[in-house]
Design an enzyme around this catalytic site. Structure first.
Site: not given
Ligand code: KIV
Length: 279
Positions: A49-50, A88, A118, A120, A186
């Site tokens: 989600d970055s 994510d 993934k 959080e 992280e």
């Molecule tokens: O969203 C992302 O890029 C991440 C990584 C930094 C692990 O969660």
């Protein structure tokens, strides 16, 4: 086995089995061309989600939507053949209840072809992780600095120093016990990352953690120098493509203004070309 010698993309069970073995290699990707570049070199690729900050110019990951993740997930899937794709879950798509998480995780996997999701969170997400795994959704957990919680964490600080270490350790055990197949750590202190890696039975994937983790991940635009708004301490720049691209753009602009581009080799003749010629 090296990434280039592999015959098929690994799945969550394969990734879990890599605990304590050759370090797992991972990067984020958001587009087909970037995914193609990393397919031979990564064990898994994360559609992170970055993407919201890296490609869409958002100030945090909080504004990322399911639709954005699906679109980028589909693009990345087209570029991958040998590496696993993990995607994510965006903010507010899973925290409300296990059934909300299942509905959105199933949609992400069905519409993108991702092999796992993934999410959080640690202790507070353990029930949801257990619910998803029991229903066929492989979960990669993400603890330590969880960027979707910056408003409650108070910013992008190191997590797990001093008394906080016990909280992060408890998070690691909770997600592993709940059935996560791996765990992103992280921005946690090196000693704590080593302890977690030694204690949990699933692979730890470090980002700002430790070389002793079972694998590493970086945001690709950070490590190739495309994202230059800021550089976290844990990022190593393996290339400076941002400045290189800007120099190319500046040269193009100057040549257009000077009528030096297009040159003869870039334009088409008035007469039809003779056979065999590309003109
Ligand atoms: O969203 C992302 O890029 C991440 C990584 C930094 C692990 O969660």
């Amino acid at each position: 086995m090296s990434a280039t010698a592999r015959k098929r993309a690994p799945n969550a069970v394969d990734i879990r089995a890599r605990k304590g073995g050759e370090p797992l290699v991972s990067l984020t990707a958001y587009t087909t061309p970037m995914a193609r570049l990393m397919d031979d070199h990564c064990d898994f690729v994360l559609v992170g989600d970055s993407v919201g900050m890296v490609l869409h110019g958002l100030e945090s990951t909080l504004g990322v939507t399911m639709e954005m993740m699906i679109l980028h997930g589909q693009a990345v899937a087209r570029g991958l053949d040998k590496a696993m794709m993990v995607i994510d879950m965006p903010f507010a798509s899973y925290e409300e209840s296990p059934s909300q998480a299942f509905r959105n995780a199933a949609r992400l996997m069905a519409e993108t072809g991702a092999g796992a999701i993934k999410l959080e969170g640690g202790v507070e997400m353990a029930e949801t992780i257990r619910f998803l795994v029991k229903r066929g959704i492989p979960v990669m957990a993400h603890i330590g600095l969880t960027p979707q919680s910056i408003n409650t964490l108070g910013g992008y600080k190191v997590q797990g120093r001093d008394v906080q270490a016990q909280t992060v350790l408890a998070d690691a055990h909770a997600v592993a016990d709940a059935g996560a197949f791996s765990l992103v750590l992280e921005k946690v202190p090196q000693g704590l990352a080593n302890q977690i890696t030694a204690e949990v039975a699933i692979p730890t994937i470090g980002i700002g953690a430790s070389a002793e983790c079972d694998g590493q991940i970086l945001v690709v635009d950070d490590m190739v120098g495309f994202f230059t708004a800021f550089k976290p301490k844990f990022v190593k720049r393996y290339a400076e493509l941002g400045p290189l691209a800007e120099a190319a753009i500046a040269e193009y602009a100057a040549e257009v203004r000077a009528r030096a581009f297009p040159a003869d080799e870039h334009v088409f003749a008035d007469q039809a070309p003779s056979q065999g010629s590309a003109k």
